[in-house]
Design a protein around this motif. Structure first.
Motif, PDB file in Angstrom:
ATOM      1  N   TRP A   1       0.836  -1.205   0.000  1.00 42.79           N
ATOM      2  CA  TRP A   1       0.000   0.000   0.000  1.00 42.79           C
ATOM      3  C   TRP A   1       0.875   1.262   0.000  1.00 42.79           C
ATOM      4  CZ3 TRP A   1      -0.492  -4.393   2.831  1.00 42.79           C
ATOM      5  CH2 TRP A   1      -1.682  -5.128   2.692  1.00 42.79           C
ATOM      6  N   GLY A   2       2.172   1.114  -0.189  1.00 44.53           N
ATOM      7  CA  GLY A   2       3.102   2.233  -0.047  1.00 44.53           C
ATOM      8  C   GLY A   2       3.777   2.181   1.312  1.00 44.53           C
ATOM      9  N   ASP A   3       4.743   3.080   1.520  1.00 39.37           N
ATOM     10  CA  ASP A   3       5.474   3.163   2.798  1.00 39.37           C
ATOM     11  C   ASP A   3       6.232   1.892   3.128  1.00 39.37           C
ATOM     12  OD1 ASP A   3       4.282   5.682   3.121  1.00 39.37           O
ATOM     13  OD2 ASP A   3       2.531   4.779   4.064  1.00 39.37           O
ATOM     14  N   GLU A   4       6.680   1.169   2.120  1.00 41.46           N
ATOM     15  CA  GLU A   4       7.393  -0.084   2.362  1.00 41.46           C
ATOM     16  C   GLU A   4       8.866   0.146   2.691  1.00 41.46           C
ATOM     17  OE1 GLU A   4       5.830   0.567  -0.549  1.00 41.46           O
ATOM     18  OE2 GLU A   4       4.229  -0.889  -0.879  1.00 41.46           O
ATOM     19  N   GLY A   5       9.325   1.381   2.471  1.00 40.90           N
ATOM     20  CA  GLY A   5      10.736   1.687   2.685  1.00 40.90           C
ATOM     21  C   GLY A   5      11.480   1.832   1.360  1.00 40.90           C
ATOM     22  N   LYS A   6      10.742   2.207   0.311  1.00 38.32           N
ATOM     23  CA  LYS A   6      11.357   2.349  -1.020  1.00 38.32           C
ATOM     24  C   LYS A   6      12.429   3.438  -1.047  1.00 38.32           C
ATOM     25  CE  LYS A   6       7.419   3.191  -2.810  1.00 38.32           C
ATOM     26  NZ  LYS A   6       6.567   2.914  -1.632  1.00 38.32           N
ATOM     27  N   GLY A   7      12.166   4.512  -0.268  1.00 41.35           N
ATOM     28  CA  GLY A   7      13.109   5.634  -0.277  1.00 41.35           C
ATOM     29  C   GLY A   7      14.500   5.188   0.118  1.00 41.35           C
ATOM     30  N   LYS A   8      14.570   4.422   1.195  1.00 39.62           N
ATOM     31  CA  LYS A   8      15.866   3.930   1.660  1.00 39.62           C
ATOM     32  C   LYS A   8      16.515   3.057   0.596  1.00 39.62           C
ATOM     33  CE  LYS A   8      18.036   0.480   4.294  1.00 39.62           C
ATOM     34  NZ  LYS A   8      18.417  -0.148   5.519  1.00 39.62           N
ATOM     35  N   VAL A   9      15.737   2.170   0.002  1.00 37.06           N
ATOM     36  CA  VAL A   9      16.286   1.229  -0.988  1.00 37.06           C
ATOM     37  C   VAL A   9      16.742   1.979  -2.239  1.00 37.06           C
ATOM     38  CG1 VAL A   9      15.783  -0.826  -2.378  1.00 37.06           C
ATOM     39  CG2 VAL A   9      14.861  -0.632  -0.062  1.00 37.06           C
ATOM     40  N   THR A  10      15.968   2.974  -2.638  1.00 38.89           N
ATOM     41  CA  THR A  10      16.368   3.760  -3.811  1.00 38.89           C
ATOM     42  C   THR A  10      17.660   4.515  -3.519  1.00 38.89           C
ATOM     43  OG1 THR A  10      14.039   4.132  -4.204  1.00 38.89           O
ATOM     44  CG2 THR A  10      15.537   5.374  -5.571  1.00 38.89           C
ATOM     45  N   ASP A  11      17.714   5.104  -2.338  1.00 41.20           N
ATOM     46  CA  ASP A  11      18.910   5.859  -1.954  1.00 41.20           C
ATOM     47  C   ASP A  11      20.138   4.940  -1.994  1.00 41.20           C
ATOM     48  OD1 ASP A  11      20.255   8.184  -0.939  1.00 41.20           O
ATOM     49  OD2 ASP A  11      20.280   7.238   1.039  1.00 41.20           O
ATOM     50  N   LEU A  12      19.922   3.706  -1.541  1.00 41.02           N
ATOM     51  CA  LEU A  12      20.998   2.706  -1.513  1.00 41.02           C
ATOM     52  C   LEU A  12      21.430   2.310  -2.936  1.00 41.02           C
ATOM     53  CD1 LEU A  12      21.988   0.694   0.871  1.00 41.02           C
ATOM     54  CD2 LEU A  12      20.425  -0.897  -0.179  1.00 41.02           C
ATOM     55  N   LEU A  13      20.444   1.990  -3.777  1.00 43.04           N
ATOM     56  CA  LEU A  13      20.750   1.539  -5.135  1.00 43.04           C
ATOM     57  C   LEU A  13      21.194   2.698  -6.021  1.00 43.04           C
ATOM     58  CD1 LEU A  13      17.787  -0.947  -5.654  1.00 43.04           C
ATOM     59  CD2 LEU A  13      20.175  -1.530  -5.260  1.00 43.04           C
ATOM     60  N   ALA A  14      20.808   3.911  -5.609  1.00 45.77           N
ATOM     61  CA  ALA A  14      21.178   5.088  -6.398  1.00 45.77           C
ATOM     62  C   ALA A  14      22.695   5.222  -6.481  1.00 45.77           C
ATOM     63  CB  ALA A  14      20.574   6.337  -5.779  1.00 45.77           C
ATOM     64  N   ASP A  15      23.369   4.777  -5.431  1.00 50.85           N
ATOM     65  CA  ASP A  15      24.832   4.798  -5.393  1.00 50.85           C
ATOM     66  C   ASP A  15      25.442   4.255  -6.677  1.00 50.85           C
ATOM     67  OD1 ASP A  15      26.293   5.822  -3.389  1.00 50.85           O
ATOM     68  OD2 ASP A  15      26.170   4.073  -2.057  1.00 50.85           O
ATOM     69  N   GLN A  16      24.822   3.184  -7.186  1.00 52.38           N
ATOM     70  CA  GLN A  16      25.374   2.525  -8.389  1.00 52.38           C
ATOM     71  C   GLN A  16      24.662   3.000  -9.658  1.00 52.38           C
ATOM     72  OE1 GLN A  16      23.983  -1.287  -7.117  1.00 52.38           O
ATOM     73  NE2 GLN A  16      24.637  -0.704  -5.060  1.00 52.38           N
ATOM     74  N   SER A  17      23.907   4.108  -9.595  1.00 55.97           N
ATOM     75  CA  SER A  17      23.161   4.559 -10.771  1.00 55.97           C
ATOM     76  C   SER A  17      23.691   5.891 -11.274  1.00 55.97           C
ATOM     77  CB  SER A  17      21.684   4.730 -10.431  1.00 55.97           C
ATOM     78  OG  SER A  17      21.194   3.588  -9.784  1.00 55.97           O
ATOM     79  N   ASP A  18      23.444   6.144 -12.567  1.00 61.35           N
ATOM     80  CA  ASP A  18      23.823   7.439 -13.148  1.00 61.35           C
ATOM     81  C   ASP A  18      22.616   8.370 -13.246  1.00 61.35           C
ATOM     82  OD1 ASP A  18      26.596   6.642 -13.905  1.00 61.35           O
ATOM     83  OD2 ASP A  18      25.484   5.178 -15.108  1.00 61.35           O
ATOM     84  N   VAL A  19      21.438   7.751 -13.382  1.00 56.62           N
ATOM     85  CA  VAL A  19      20.216   8.535 -13.566  1.00 56.62           C
ATOM     86  C   VAL A  19      19.126   7.922 -12.692  1.00 56.62           C
ATOM     87  CG1 VAL A  19      18.514   9.315 -15.263  1.00 56.62           C
ATOM     88  CG2 VAL A  19      20.878   8.930 -15.994  1.00 56.62           C
ATOM     89  N   VAL A  20      18.389   8.746 -11.944  1.00 58.70           N
ATOM     90  CA  VAL A  20      17.239   8.255 -11.173  1.00 58.70           C
ATOM     91  C   VAL A  20      15.999   8.999 -11.661  1.00 58.70           C
ATOM     92  CG1 VAL A  20      16.168   8.038  -8.888  1.00 58.70           C
ATOM     93  CG2 VAL A  20      18.622   7.687  -9.134  1.00 58.70           C
ATOM     94  N   ILE A  21      14.954   8.251 -11.988  1.00 63.50           N
ATOM     95  CA  ILE A  21      13.760   8.859 -12.596  1.00 63.50           C
ATOM     96  C   ILE A  21      12.501   8.537 -11.780  1.00 63.50           C
ATOM     97  CG2 ILE A  21      12.430   9.129 -14.726  1.00 63.50           C
ATOM     98  CD1 ILE A  21      14.716   7.852 -16.258  1.00 63.50           C
ATOM     99  N   ARG A  22      11.761   9.566 -11.423  1.00 59.39           N
ATOM    100  CA  ARG A  22      10.403   9.371 -10.877  1.00 59.39           C
ATOM    101  C   ARG A  22       9.477   9.257 -12.069  1.00 59.39           C
ATOM    102  NH1 ARG A  22       8.323  11.614  -5.993  1.00 59.39           N
ATOM    103  NH2 ARG A  22       6.419  10.987  -7.040  1.00 59.39           N
ATOM    104  N   PHE A  23       8.611   8.247 -12.087  1.00 62.67           N
ATOM    105  CA  PHE A  23       7.801   8.039 -13.297  1.00 62.67           C
ATOM    106  C   PHE A  23       6.301   8.191 -13.101  1.00 62.67           C
ATOM    107  CE2 PHE A  23       6.220   3.830 -12.275  1.00 62.67           C
ATOM    108  CZ  PHE A  23       7.195   3.261 -11.472  1.00 62.67           C
ATOM    109  N   GLN A  24       5.832   8.373 -11.875  1.00 59.40           N
ATOM    110  CA  GLN A  24       4.380   8.506 -11.653  1.00 59.40           C
ATOM    111  C   GLN A  24       4.155   9.206 -10.322  1.00 59.40           C
ATOM    112  OE1 GLN A  24       4.747   5.589  -8.508  1.00 59.40           O
ATOM    113  NE2 GLN A  24       2.676   6.195  -9.081  1.00 59.40           N
TER     114      GLN A  24
END
Ligand code: GDP
Length: 425
Positions: free
Chosen positions: A10-33
């Protein structure tokens, strides 16, 4: 290479933390909706942040952060969040906004409030950020793209006047509220034009060029599978698709380009707003978990509302993972359950006397009662543990039980709110 981080529930699963973590290895981060109607909590070296509009890659100066064309852009929130980051010592993030992204208009927020007020006890529990009126207008083809905001002012004014005819008729006759003038809307749009101008770009070409150069792109979802307008608990859903599949449209990446879909789920359940929530429980037991949940208790990152609490729901999460096309499940907040002697898990739904493990349509869902199985707790602090085998046996058993029921591999377990509290399996 494109990866996605999305929610199973339903949301609030902790995506922010996981994105922040995986962002380390990313060049581009996109919000899509989605828009600024939900928040991601991120805790890192700069402090604790609740991001609503900005992509979660903003804490890494090597990342280009993109507001994709599928997003509902609230310009004031974008500016406020950006400025707050910089004021709190985060290096000015690289940010691009797609010229095709549409703008949440001042009347979208008004209509969201008036409609919830009109519905009274039948209201949706909207965050009143204008999201439903925004997406309604987008698909009724009377929305405003960033490209129009930055384009010819006479054309913009003429379109505002056309749209206000309809809006004012509704304000007058349905809501009995003051009408809006073209001048006041244009004044706001002119202010927003200056704010957006430096970030607006042809992100479609940018993204496709990045793909050609083998850059790593991360798509960041908001809310979770069960709030998807098609596959979720309609009508208690959000107004844009929360699924990784839609990420290809809302970000503008090729349909076959997503490799890894990290679907985040919490070791217990929580939900904000109305709608069926089969494994929900109440009273002191719920209050105890609410207080202990997340990093500061389970209260909405946007609204501060107490979240509804439930046990882990294998039926909903299996379905939620399937809807996302999950390759990897990230199980968060395992540490939160450490106080419990026994941990109930919802393993089935009883509907009209029959037990099912298949997630049903809303009419049946509303009748479902949880079938709970109790697993033994581990009763010790697991924060700080770095490897899976160091977890207490009962904690591992809990993870493995859930994994077998949801039918998707749990490859990461999060045992604390900070970026380094993560166990890879
Ligand atoms: P999102 O919208 O999916 O990003 O979720 P939120 O950020 O709104 O809610 C998740 C909450 O859990 C936040 O307060 C996070 O800081 C917190 N959090 C994330 N992972 C963990 C974890 O493994 N353990 C604990 N205790 N908190 C976590």
């Amino acid at each position: 290479m494109v990866n996605a981080v999305v929610g199973a529930n339903w949301g609030d699963e902790g995506k922010g933390k996981v994105t922040d973590l995986l962002a380390d290895q990313s060049d581009v981060v996109i919000r899509f909706q989605g828009g600024s109607n939900a928040g991601h909590t991120i805790i890192n070296n700069y402090g604790r942040f609740a991001l609503h509009q900005l992509p979660s890659g903003v804490f890494h100066s090597h990342i280009t952060n993109i507001i994709g064309n599928g997003v509902a852009l609230n310009v004031d929130n974008l500016a406020n969040e950006y400025n707050e980051l910089v004021e709190r010592g985060v290096p000015a993030p690289k940010l691009l906004v797609s010229e095709r992204t549409q703008i949440v208009m001042p009347y979208h927020i008004l209509f969201d409030c008036y409609e919830e007020e009109r519905l009274g006890k039948n209201s949706f529990g909207s965050t009143k950020s204008g999201i439903a009126p925004f997406y309604s207008d987008k698909y009724a083809k009377i929305g405003f793209q960033v490209s129009e905001l930055l384009g010819d002012l006479d054309e913009l004014r003429a379109k505002v006047a056309r749209v206000l005819e309809v809006k004012n008729a509704t304000l007058r006759t349905l809501y009995n509220k003051p009408e809006l003038t073209v001048d006041e809307i244009m004044e706001t749009l002119l202010k927003w034009r200056e704010i957006v101008k430096p970030y607006a770009a042809d992100t479609f070409e940018f993204i496709h060029e990045a793909l050609k150069q083998n850059k790593k792109i991360l798509l960041e979802g908001q809310l979770g599978s069960l709030r998807d307008p098609d596959l979720g608990i309609y009508p208690m859903v959000t107004s844009s698709s929360t699924l990784a599949g839609y990420g290809t449209v809302g970000a503008g990446v090729p349909a076959g380009s997503i490799e890894k879909i990290y679907t985040v789920t919490k070791a217990y359940s929580s939900a904000v707003g109305a709608g069926a929530f089969v494994s929900e429980f109440f009273g002191d037991e719920a209050e105890e978990l609410r207080k202990r949940g997340g990093d500061k208790g389970e209260y909405g990152a946007t609204t501060g509302r107490p979240r509804r609490m439930g046990w882990f729901d294998c039926v909903a999460t299996r379905y939620g993972c399937m809807a996302q096309g999950t390759t990897d499940v990230v199980l968060t907040c395992l540490d939160v359950l450490s106080y419990l002697d026994e941990i109930p898990v919802c393993v089935g739904y009883e509907i009209d006397g029959e037990v099912t493990t298949k997630f049903p349509v809303t009419a049946k869902l509303n009748k479902a009662k949880p079938v709970l199985e109790k697993l033994p707790g581990w009763k010790c602090d697991i924060k700080g543990i770095k490897t899976y085998n160091e977890l207490p046996e009962n904690a591992r058993k809990y993870v493995e039980f859930i994994e077998s029921k949801i039918d998707h591999p749990i490859t990461m377990v999060s045992n604390g709110p900070s970026r380094d509290s993560i166990i890879y399996r």
